[in-house]
Design a protein around this motif. Structure first.
Motif, PDB file in Angstrom:
ATOM      1  N   ILE A   1       0.839  -1.203   0.000  1.00  0.00           N
ATOM      2  CA  ILE A   1       0.000   0.000   0.000  1.00  0.00           C
ATOM      3  C   ILE A   1       0.875   1.254   0.000  1.00  0.00           C
ATOM      4  O   ILE A   1       0.608   2.217  -0.707  1.00  0.00           O
ATOM      5  CB  ILE A   1      -0.969  -0.009   1.201  1.00  0.00           C
TER       6      ILE A   1
ATOM      7  N   PRO B   1      -3.007  20.513   4.435  1.00  0.00           N
ATOM      8  CA  PRO B   1      -3.853  19.864   3.423  1.00  0.00           C
ATOM      9  C   PRO B   1      -3.378  18.459   3.073  1.00  0.00           C
ATOM     10  O   PRO B   1      -4.179  17.581   2.797  1.00  0.00           O
ATOM     11  CB  PRO B   1      -3.723  20.771   2.202  1.00  0.00           C
TER      12      PRO B   1
ATOM     13  N   VAL C   1      -4.648  16.160   5.737  1.00  0.00           N
ATOM     14  CA  VAL C   1      -6.094  15.982   5.575  1.00  0.00           C
ATOM     15  C   VAL C   1      -6.373  15.007   4.433  1.00  0.00           C
ATOM     16  O   VAL C   1      -7.180  14.083   4.556  1.00  0.00           O
ATOM     17  CB  VAL C   1      -6.773  17.346   5.286  1.00  0.00           C
TER      18      VAL C   1
ATOM     19  N   PRO D   1       3.689   7.486  -4.730  1.00  0.00           N
ATOM     20  CA  PRO D   1       3.618   8.387  -5.895  1.00  0.00           C
ATOM     21  C   PRO D   1       2.388   9.294  -5.861  1.00  0.00           C
ATOM     22  O   PRO D   1       2.471  10.454  -6.267  1.00  0.00           O
ATOM     23  CB  PRO D   1       3.549   7.439  -7.098  1.00  0.00           C
ATOM     24  N   ILE D   2       1.275   8.776  -5.373  1.00  0.00           N
ATOM     25  CA  ILE D   2       0.062   9.591  -5.319  1.00  0.00           C
ATOM     26  C   ILE D   2       0.276  10.780  -4.385  1.00  0.00           C
ATOM     27  O   ILE D   2      -0.033  11.919  -4.715  1.00  0.00           O
ATOM     28  CB  ILE D   2      -1.143   8.753  -4.837  1.00  0.00           C
TER      29      ILE D   2
ATOM     30  N   GLU E   1     -12.416   1.496   3.476  1.00  0.00           N
ATOM     31  CA  GLU E   1     -13.747   1.070   3.038  1.00  0.00           C
ATOM     32  C   GLU E   1     -13.664   0.152   1.828  1.00  0.00           C
ATOM     33  O   GLU E   1     -14.320  -0.888   1.777  1.00  0.00           O
ATOM     34  CB  GLU E   1     -14.583   2.298   2.656  1.00  0.00           C
ATOM     35  N   ALA E   2     -12.844   0.561   0.856  1.00  0.00           N
ATOM     36  CA  ALA E   2     -12.743  -0.229  -0.371  1.00  0.00           C
ATOM     37  C   ALA E   2     -12.186  -1.620  -0.060  1.00  0.00           C
ATOM     38  O   ALA E   2     -12.620  -2.613  -0.626  1.00  0.00           O
ATOM     39  CB  ALA E   2     -11.860   0.478  -1.395  1.00  0.00           C
ATOM     40  N   MET E   3     -11.230  -1.696   0.874  1.00  0.00           N
ATOM     41  CA  MET E   3     -10.647  -2.994   1.229  1.00  0.00           C
ATOM     42  C   MET E   3     -11.676  -3.878   1.921  1.00  0.00           C
ATOM     43  O   MET E   3     -11.801  -5.062   1.625  1.00  0.00           O
ATOM     44  CB  MET E   3      -9.428  -2.799   2.128  1.00  0.00           C
ATOM     45  N   GLU E   4     -12.417  -3.269   2.840  1.00  0.00           N
ATOM     46  CA  GLU E   4     -13.454  -4.032   3.536  1.00  0.00           C
ATOM     47  C   GLU E   4     -14.485  -4.548   2.551  1.00  0.00           C
ATOM     48  O   GLU E   4     -14.900  -5.703   2.619  1.00  0.00           O
ATOM     49  CB  GLU E   4     -14.163  -3.124   4.551  1.00  0.00           C
TER      50      GLU E   4
ATOM     51  N   GLU F   1     -10.949   6.121   2.770  1.00  0.00           N
ATOM     52  CA  GLU F   1     -11.555   5.578   1.556  1.00  0.00           C
ATOM     53  C   GLU F   1     -10.982   4.209   1.233  1.00  0.00           C
ATOM     54  O   GLU F   1     -11.699   3.282   0.861  1.00  0.00           O
ATOM     55  CB  GLU F   1     -11.320   6.528   0.373  1.00  0.00           C
ATOM     56  N   LEU F   2      -9.675   4.088   1.390  1.00  0.00           N
ATOM     57  CA  LEU F   2      -9.032   2.811   1.088  1.00  0.00           C
ATOM     58  C   LEU F   2      -9.537   1.730   2.033  1.00  0.00           C
ATOM     59  O   LEU F   2      -9.811   0.605   1.623  1.00  0.00           O
ATOM     60  CB  LEU F   2      -7.513   2.939   1.208  1.00  0.00           C
TER      61      LEU F   2
ATOM     62  N   ARG G   1      -8.030  11.248   4.537  1.00  0.00           N
ATOM     63  CA  ARG G   1      -9.235  10.956   3.767  1.00  0.00           C
ATOM     64  C   ARG G   1      -9.016   9.725   2.890  1.00  0.00           C
ATOM     65  O   ARG G   1      -9.830   8.826   2.824  1.00  0.00           O
ATOM     66  CB  ARG G   1      -9.605  12.160   2.900  1.00  0.00           C
ATOM     67  N   ARG G   2      -7.849   9.687   2.252  1.00  0.00           N
ATOM     68  CA  ARG G   2      -7.550   8.542   1.401  1.00  0.00           C
ATOM     69  C   ARG G   2      -7.488   7.253   2.204  1.00  0.00           C
ATOM     70  O   ARG G   2      -7.951   6.209   1.763  1.00  0.00           O
ATOM     71  CB  ARG G   2      -6.212   8.739   0.694  1.00  0.00           C
TER      72      ARG G   2
ATOM     73  N   ARG H   1       2.042   1.902  -3.370  1.00  0.00           N
ATOM     74  CA  ARG H   1       0.975   2.402  -4.228  1.00  0.00           C
ATOM     75  C   ARG H   1       0.729   3.878  -3.953  1.00  0.00           C
ATOM     76  O   ARG H   1       0.448   4.651  -4.859  1.00  0.00           O
ATOM     77  CB  ARG H   1      -0.300   1.589  -3.955  1.00  0.00           C
ATOM     78  N   PHE H   2       0.819   4.281  -2.686  1.00  0.00           N
ATOM     79  CA  PHE H   2       0.406   5.637  -2.330  1.00  0.00           C
ATOM     80  C   PHE H   2       1.529   6.668  -2.327  1.00  0.00           C
ATOM     81  O   PHE H   2       1.252   7.855  -2.379  1.00  0.00           O
ATOM     82  CB  PHE H   2      -0.351   5.636  -1.002  1.00  0.00           C
TER      83      PHE H   2
END
Lengths: 299, 278, 273
Positions: free
Chosen positions: B170, B214, B217, B176-177, B228-231, B225-226, B221-222, B173-174
């Motif tokens: 993870i 920011p 924050v 670079p983002i 939730e998506a994993m669950e 979201e991640l 937030r990510r 993955r994150f």
């Protein structure tokens, strides 16, 4: 302020296997007073180009450039010559406001007031008085359609999505830039929010902002709003003309993988059926011209 | 545009070294480091260096890149070499001169100190070149896979290898983002006149806050979201979890493995039966 | 059979935002339903309640007849996949194939089976050529297709798209809508598409409009489309083509509400000389 770019080239990661030519000998002029549209698919160089406009991207020193094949790069924004290292980029940024994609991600302060005041304080020659700050911040917030009294002390993180976007835009227009550059200003908003943002831009353009440059993927938005549009592709500008001419090139644009507005689709389909409609591709004009073709009795 | 550069140092060409199993490369690096610290004579180091040079040529990573990587540790090398040169105590004599060449207060330059310092520099350079060869020829993703696979036996002592691997994946993955996001926020604040690239140190430090807040924050937030998506994709406690990816061991890997083993064996032999003893 | 069923569901965030009260709502197996609503209308809450990411206060939710509770959570999550809004915060791995494998790995499938599922999911989303690609190098539309593939690899019987197109450009939006439509028609997957784009809702069999946690309109897209004035009061805008139809009618050109530009051109051509 007029924007003139000639022979502008930009290569990311030059000299590495990741090198990408983002801008390739690009030339483009944007006149003062335009509501200018920039279109092109992702990676066409449009984001790189707009970042040059307020010095977030800078040219390598002129010595370095001249070594390469007699450099002729011109990049002029109003009185600022951006090819020179000594240009006052701070003064430039004050006059060229930049609203990035999803600008709400730049919010940071404890209150909306503080966040909006941030840019003004940064650019001020001397520390602004409390009254002056209050006046300009109030004006900026109210211009974006937010209610000053109810948001001034609110945390920007507690606002709704659409309100955050407005607060972020207020934080840029607080210095009253002469040129406002926006990258996908309506992205991610619901249809009503999108319409309100575009209306806001028109209001600013009519009131005090001389030039608006909008980068967008939404061709309907472009057709409705812009006076002239530049089509970016592979780091070059292919066309730079009013929507009225541009969207007649439906096939060329589609071959580039770009959309055309709904009105252009309708015009193309009608032309095939022997009903050519010569309009400027806004819904308003399309409806007017179509109705003008209406026969005596309704069907 | 940062996201377009795969972060880290990966140099994307096709080569024998690039195609090696990441586990073999990691093990080889460890073996190599052990080997160069076992080496007691210049000949042994020379052999190790020759082997590395061969690997470097085969890998098709351009030499300037590797030298560039050395620049990063230049200070460290010079510093340790100087310290050793000035303070190393030893009375061995290697050439026709007194063992102690120079002495002033606590500073003492000895013949042994000079030899030792040269040795140290060579070792550090080899170490650095070998590890950057690993990162130049292995993507961060396969490096993670390699580490996970090598750590797998630790499962027996209830070490959460799987969770660790997921965290690394993870993160990869994150990064670079978030780098991209940092750049965007920095640009946005610079456009609002922040003194990130102008002004004195105090001003610049203050200018970091409007970027960090920011970013934090957004990262939170990510993460939300991640999660939730994993669950939603049936992630629970990692029990009964299977693994799709399997690393393959090929003839190339065997060859590299044998080379590594040979080097280690050679170094051990040379340690006890030196050819040109120092 | 009902794919998804809400019976007297109540839920509130407890922070003064809207609450859902006694919501009744169901989706038949094989249906393609759109849920419309402006930002903050409660439509995403619907998705999160459906697979237990949020816990309801009262009532019952059933998914293919199985009641949603702690015990059945995993079964339901296998049957009901969700694709979320942000293309950049759904993937756990850097490479498409590795990320698609995540779901099947979680439910403990064998390597061979996972391989087959990846093949299937990538084929169904048209992402085969990107199997070994880095996600960070894909376009928004491609990233979302990879996210759909990641959900498909669990072989769900129903899929919820929670504003999965909101952050995409028009091209990316079209890609997603095409893929989802195909999945519904060819794989028989029930789809609930949460969106604020009327254009997307027009492709569905049925549309549901939400406002402040309530279902305020329901019907076929064209039925909903006809009630322009009402839509505006719920913060939704007509699709552009609808605006044109309406304006032409107001000007005395009697065209019906149609959704396809070709068709509208035909209607106009038959009315003008």
């Amino acid at each position: 302020m007029r924007i003139v770019a000639e022979h502008l080239t930009h290569i990311y990661n030059e000299g590495s296997p990741f090198a990408v030519k983002a801008l390739d000998d690009l030339s483009l002029t944007i006149e003062e007073g335009e509501f200018f549209g920039v279109i092109g698919h992702t990676g066409s160089g449009k984001s790189t180009f707009v970042q040059y406009l307020n010095g977030l991207m800078r040219l390598p020193s002129s010595k370095k450039r001249r070594k390469k094949k007699g450099d002729r790069t011109v990049l002029q924004v109003g009185e600022f010559d951006l090819t020179r290292k000594k240009t006052d980029f701070r003064a430039l940024r004050r006059k060229v406001g930049m609203v990035f994609q999803y600008p709400e991600s730049q919010l940071f302060a404890e209150t909306v007031f503080e966040d909006v005041a941030f840019g003004y304080k940064n650019f001020a020659e001397k520390k602004p008085t409390a009254e002056e700050l209050e006046r300009v911040v109030r004006a900026a917030i109210e211009e974006t359609g937010l209610d000053y009294e109810s948001v001034r002390n609110a945390s920007p993180f507690d606002l709704s999505g659409g309100q955050k976007r407005r607060a972020a835009i207020a934080g840029v227009i607080v210095t009253r830039p002469e040129i406002l550059v926006l990258d996908e200003p309506a992205a991610g908003l619901d249809p009503l929010g999108k319409r309100e943002v575009m209306e806001l831009l028109h209001k600013l353009h009519g009131d005090w902002c001389k030039t608006v440059v909008v980068v967008s993927h939404d061709m309907d938005e472009i057709a409705e709003n812009c006076t002239r549009v530049a089509v970016f592709s592979d780091g070059k500008v292919l066309y730079s003309e009013p929507p009225r001419e541009l969207f007649k090139r439906a096939e060329t644009l589609q071959a580039l993988g770009l959309d055309i507005p709904l009105t252009a689709k309708l015009c193309a389909a009608l032309e095939k059926r022997g009903v050519p409609i010569d309009c400027d591709f806004t819904i308003e004009d399309f409806v007017k011209k179509t109705l003008a073709r209406k026969g005596g009795e309704s069907c | 545009m940062l996201k377009d550069v795969s972060f880290g140092q990966y140099y994307p060409v096709e080569s024998f070294v690039h195609h090696l199993d990441p586990r073999v490369k990691i093990v080889f690096l460890i073996v190599y480091i052990v080997a160069i610290f076992l080496a007691k004579e210049f000949l042994a180091l020379g052999i190790a260096a020759a082997l590395l040079l061969l690997a470097l040529i085969v890998s098709r990573v351009p030499l300037p890149k590797v030298i560039g990587a050395l620049r990063g540790i230049l200070f460290l090398v010079v510093f340790t070499a100087t310290v050793n040169l000035l303070f190393y105590q030893g009375d061995k004599v290697y050439w026709d001169a007194p063992a102690v060449l120079f002495e002033w207060k606590i500073i003492k330059i000895t013949q042994e100190g000079i030899i030792f310092s040269i040795f140290l520099v060579i070792r550090l350079v080899l170490l650095m070149v070998c590890s950057s060869l690993l990162t130049y020829t292995t993507t961060p993703v396969s490096l993670t896979d390699g580490v996970e696979s090598l750590l797998a036996p630790l499962k027996w002592i209830k070490f959460p290898v799987h969770a660790l691997a997921l965290v690394m994946s993870i993160a990869l993955r994150f990064i670079p983002i978030l780098m991209d996001e940092t750049q965007r926020i920095m640009n946005a604040q610079k456009a609002r006149g922040s003194s990130l690239d102008t002004g004195g140190p105090a001003k610049r430090v203050k200018a970091v806050v409007p970027v960090l807040v920011p970013l934090l924050v957004s990262a939170l937030r990510r993460a939300d979201e991640l999660g939730e998506a994993m669950e939603a994709r049936c992630y629970s406690d990692g029990k009964n979890r299977t693994k799709y990816k399997k690393l393959r061991f090929t003839w190339r890997d065997l060859l590299a493995f044998l080379l590594g083993a040979g080097l280690l064996a050679g170094m051990i032999v040379m340690r006890y039966f030196p050819v040109f003893a120092l | 059979m009902k794919a998804l069923e809400f019976q007297n569901v109540s839920f509130s965030y407890g922070d003064g935002a809207f609450a859902i009260e006694n919501l009744n709502f169901s989706v038949e197996e094989g249906e393609f339903v759109a849920v419309l609503g402006h930002n903050g209308s409660g439509k995403s809450t619907l998705a999160r309640l459906s697979d237990g990411l949020l816990t309801l206060d009262k009532g019952e939710i059933r998914c293919f007849g199985i009641p949603l509770n702690e015990k059945n959570l995993l079964t339901i999550r296998k049957d009901l996949g969700i694709v979320f809004q942000n293309p950049d915060s759904q993937a756990v791995a850097s490479i498409v194939e590795d990320d698609v494998a995540f779901g099947p790995e979680n439910i403990g499938l064998s390597r061979e089976e996972i391989g087959k599922r990846i093949d299937f999911a990538l084929r169904a989303t048209g992402m085969e050529e990107f199997r070994r690609s880095m996600l960070s190098r894909l376009s928004g539309g491609q990233k979302q297709r990879a996210a759909i593939a990641g959900v498909l690899a669990l072989k769900p019987r129903m899929m919820i798209l929670d504003e999965a197109t909101a952050m995409l450009d028009p091209k990316g939006r079209r890609e997603i809508v095409e893929v989802v439509k195909k999945l519904n028609e060819e794989e028989g997957i029930t789809v609930l598409m949460i969106t604020h784009f009327m254009e997307e809702a027009m492709l569905c069999g049925r549309a549901v409009v939400m406002n402040r946690g309530e279902i305020v309109m329901q019907g076929t897209p064209s039925e909903i489309f006809e009630r322009h004035e009402e839509l505006l009061t719920f913060g939704l805008a007509l699709p552009r083509i609808g605006v044109i139809c309406k304006r032409l009618r107001e000007g005395g050109l009697n065209v019906p509400d149609v959704l396809d530009p070709e068709e509208l051109a035909k209607e106009i051509a038959s009315c003008v000389s």
